[in-house]
Design a protein around this motif. Sequence first.
Motif, PDB file in Angstrom:
ATOM      1  N   ALA A  73      36.737  43.979  36.714  1.00 16.66           N
ATOM      2  CA  ALA A  73      37.141  42.700  36.127  1.00 16.66           C
ATOM      3  C   ALA A  73      38.533  42.800  35.497  1.00 16.66           C
ATOM      4  CB  ALA A  73      36.112  42.251  35.093  1.00 16.66           C
ATOM      5  N   VAL A  74      38.806  43.913  34.805  1.00 18.74           N
ATOM      6  CA  VAL A  74      40.137  44.128  34.216  1.00 18.74           C
ATOM      7  C   VAL A  74      41.187  44.160  35.317  1.00 18.74           C
ATOM      8  CG1 VAL A  74      41.587  45.854  33.053  1.00 18.74           C
ATOM      9  CG2 VAL A  74      39.343  45.277  32.108  1.00 18.74           C
ATOM     10  N   SER A  75      40.906  44.893  36.369  1.00 18.73           N
ATOM     11  CA  SER A  75      41.830  45.013  37.489  1.00 18.73           C
ATOM     12  C   SER A  75      42.083  43.646  38.144  1.00 18.73           C
ATOM     13  CB  SER A  75      41.250  46.006  38.509  1.00 18.73           C
ATOM     14  OG  SER A  75      42.129  46.202  39.569  1.00 18.73           O
ATOM     15  N   ALA A  76      41.017  42.892  38.345  1.00 16.24           N
ATOM     16  CA  ALA A  76      41.150  41.562  38.963  1.00 16.24           C
ATOM     17  C   ALA A  76      41.961  40.618  38.068  1.00 16.24           C
ATOM     18  CB  ALA A  76      39.771  40.975  39.253  1.00 16.24           C
ATOM     19  N   ALA A  77      41.725  40.673  36.773  1.00 21.69           N
ATOM     20  CA  ALA A  77      42.458  39.812  35.846  1.00 21.69           C
ATOM     21  C   ALA A  77      43.956  40.127  35.871  1.00 21.69           C
ATOM     22  CB  ALA A  77      41.901  39.963  34.436  1.00 21.69           C
ATOM     23  N   VAL A  78      44.286  41.409  35.915  1.00 23.66           N
ATOM     24  CA  VAL A  78      45.694  41.802  35.985  1.00 23.66           C
ATOM     25  C   VAL A  78      46.297  41.336  37.308  1.00 23.66           C
ATOM     26  CG1 VAL A  78      47.262  43.792  36.133  1.00 23.66           C
ATOM     27  CG2 VAL A  78      45.531  43.682  34.326  1.00 23.66           C
ATOM     28  N   GLY A  79      45.521  41.425  38.382  1.00 23.32           N
ATOM     29  CA  GLY A  79      45.990  40.931  39.674  1.00 23.32           C
ATOM     30  C   GLY A  79      46.344  39.454  39.613  1.00 23.32           C
ATOM     31  N   LEU A  80      45.532  38.684  38.909  1.00 22.96           N
ATOM     32  CA  LEU A  80      45.812  37.250  38.776  1.00 22.96           C
ATOM     33  C   LEU A  80      47.055  37.003  37.921  1.00 22.96           C
ATOM     34  CD1 LEU A  80      42.185  35.866  38.304  1.00 22.96           C
ATOM     35  CD2 LEU A  80      43.676  35.584  40.304  1.00 22.96           C
ATOM     36  N   LEU A  81      47.226  37.783  36.867  1.00 20.09           N
ATOM     37  CA  LEU A  81      48.408  37.620  36.011  1.00 20.09           C
ATOM     38  C   LEU A  81      49.703  37.903  36.768  1.00 20.09           C
ATOM     39  CD1 LEU A  81      47.312  39.339  32.671  1.00 20.09           C
ATOM     40  CD2 LEU A  81      47.922  36.934  32.981  1.00 20.09           C
ATOM     41  N   THR A 118      53.411  51.627  38.788  1.00 17.20           N
ATOM     42  CA  THR A 118      54.253  50.969  39.773  1.00 17.20           C
ATOM     43  C   THR A 118      53.950  49.472  39.730  1.00 17.20           C
ATOM     44  OG1 THR A 118      54.794  50.694  42.106  1.00 17.20           O
ATOM     45  CG2 THR A 118      52.599  51.531  41.617  1.00 17.20           C
ATOM     46  N   PRO A 119      54.968  48.643  39.711  1.00 16.29           N
ATOM     47  CA  PRO A 119      54.731  47.204  39.723  1.00 16.29           C
ATOM     48  C   PRO A 119      54.017  46.734  41.000  1.00 16.29           C
ATOM     49  CG  PRO A 119      56.986  47.663  39.085  1.00 16.29           C
ATOM     50  CD  PRO A 119      56.383  48.954  39.552  1.00 16.29           C
ATOM     51  N   ASP A 120      54.055  47.568  42.029  1.00 10.92           N
ATOM     52  CA  ASP A 120      53.419  47.183  43.291  1.00 10.92           C
ATOM     53  C   ASP A 120      51.905  47.365  43.268  1.00 10.92           C
ATOM     54  OD1 ASP A 120      55.918  46.501  44.492  1.00 10.92           O
ATOM     55  OD2 ASP A 120      56.316  48.645  44.689  1.00 10.92           O
ATOM     56  N   ASP A 121      51.364  47.977  42.219  1.00 13.67           N
ATOM     57  CA  ASP A 121      49.913  48.125  42.082  1.00 13.67           C
ATOM     58  C   ASP A 121      49.519  47.991  40.616  1.00 13.67           C
ATOM     59  OD1 ASP A 121      47.218  48.583  42.484  1.00 13.67           O
ATOM     60  OD2 ASP A 121      47.442  50.769  42.595  1.00 13.67           O
ATOM     61  N   LEU A 122      49.791  46.838  40.038  1.00 16.92           N
ATOM     62  CA  LEU A 122      49.460  46.619  38.633  1.00 16.92           C
ATOM     63  C   LEU A 122      47.952  46.628  38.383  1.00 16.92           C
ATOM     64  CD1 LEU A 122      52.188  44.017  37.684  1.00 16.92           C
ATOM     65  CD2 LEU A 122      52.121  46.459  37.146  1.00 16.92           C
ATOM     66  N   PRO A 123      47.116  46.076  39.288  1.00 14.39           N
ATOM     67  CA  PRO A 123      45.672  46.191  39.068  1.00 14.39           C
ATOM     68  C   PRO A 123      45.207  47.653  39.036  1.00 14.39           C
ATOM     69  CG  PRO A 123      46.122  44.441  40.636  1.00 14.39           C
ATOM     70  CD  PRO A 123      47.421  45.178  40.415  1.00 14.39           C
ATOM     71  N   ALA A 125      46.881  45.189  26.932  1.00 15.44           N
ATOM     72  CA  ALA A 125      45.825  44.600  26.097  1.00 15.44           C
ATOM     73  C   ALA A 125      44.517  44.483  26.876  1.00 15.44           C
ATOM     74  CB  ALA A 125      46.269  43.238  25.572  1.00 15.44           C
ATOM     75  N   LEU A 126      44.598  44.022  28.105  1.00 16.25           N
ATOM     76  CA  LEU A 126      43.389  43.918  28.930  1.00 16.25           C
ATOM     77  C   LEU A 126      42.794  45.289  29.227  1.00 16.25           C
ATOM     78  CD1 LEU A 126      44.318  41.140  31.507  1.00 16.25           C
ATOM     79  CD2 LEU A 126      42.280  41.182  30.053  1.00 16.25           C
ATOM     80  N   ALA A 127      43.643  46.229  29.566  1.00 12.32           N
ATOM     81  CA  ALA A 127      43.166  47.559  29.950  1.00 12.32           C
ATOM     82  C   ALA A 127      42.539  48.317  28.790  1.00 12.32           C
ATOM     83  CB  ALA A 127      44.310  48.375  30.559  1.00 12.32           C
ATOM     84  N   THR A 128      42.916  47.989  27.567  1.00 16.57           N
ATOM     85  CA  THR A 128      42.386  48.707  26.401  1.00 16.57           C
ATOM     86  C   THR A 128      41.472  47.845  25.533  1.00 16.57           C
ATOM     87  OG1 THR A 128      44.338  48.169  25.065  1.00 16.57           O
ATOM     88  CG2 THR A 128      44.399  50.249  26.302  1.00 16.57           C
ATOM     89  N   ALA A 129      41.139  46.659  25.998  1.00 19.21           N
ATOM     90  CA  ALA A 129      40.356  45.716  25.188  1.00 19.21           C
ATOM     91  C   ALA A 129      38.963  46.219  24.835  1.00 19.21           C
ATOM     92  CB  ALA A 129      40.260  44.368  25.901  1.00 19.21           C
ATOM     93  N   TRP A 130      38.403  47.117  25.611  1.00 13.18           N
ATOM     94  CA  TRP A 130      37.044  47.600  25.350  1.00 13.18           C
ATOM     95  C   TRP A 130      37.034  49.015  24.787  1.00 13.18           C
ATOM     96  CZ3 TRP A 130      38.313  43.976  28.822  1.00 13.18           C
ATOM     97  CH2 TRP A 130      37.587  42.791  28.775  1.00 13.18           C
ATOM     98  N   THR A 131      38.189  49.513  24.379  1.00 14.57           N
ATOM     99  CA  THR A 131      38.269  50.864  23.819  1.00 14.57           C
ATOM    100  C   THR A 131      37.928  50.846  22.328  1.00 14.57           C
ATOM    101  OG1 THR A 131      40.596  50.715  23.180  1.00 14.57           O
ATOM    102  CG2 THR A 131      40.122  51.473  25.445  1.00 14.57           C
TER     103      THR A 131
END
Length: 192
Positions: A176-184, A72-77, A147-153
């Motif tokens: 940190a991934v969640s916070a970064a997406v929140g900022l984007l 959902t776009p309302d909870d991207l993080p 990309a952020l969510a899978t960067a450490w896979t």
Amino acid sequence: MRNADASRERILEAAMAEFSAYGIAGARVDRIAKAAGCNKNLIYIYFENKETLFATLLKKHLLRVYEDIAFTPDDLPGYAARVFDFGMSRPDLMRLLAWFNLEQHNVVPPERGAAHGAKVEELAEAQRDGRIGGAFPPDFLMTAIMALATAWTAANPFGASLDAASTKDLAALRGAVSAAVGLLAQRDDASR
């Protein structure tokens, strides 16, 4: 019929191990048959060829991802955190995707393209409604989130392969991934 379904599942399990380790080109039907405890010809009866077996396996797992990870776009993080959790818990599937991207670089399974397109459209609508920021185009935003969510896979050449210590605290990394997406995706008026 139950035996056929069980045989097919054993083949798919063995194929996951083989393809995620060796890719399409390096995988051997003989090894898949041996690991599945079946005759090599049975694989050809069920799947026709190695490429169709790979495509069937990829489709099966990607459909699960599309159905199991709520978007959902309302909870991207939150979405990024769920993708992160999934990717970190399934290194075999992430390696499978890496092989797919290396060996089938211009082929996008229709289901994958449709799922991506639907998410991009939902992001565009959320941007038009002002629910998320418009600093980045929706297609770029979707790619950046993934990309952020899978960067450490296991599929990523950066992340853990360059900084093994980064995965020692998965909860912090997930945050940190969640916070970064929140900022984007931050709403345009949020910085004022």
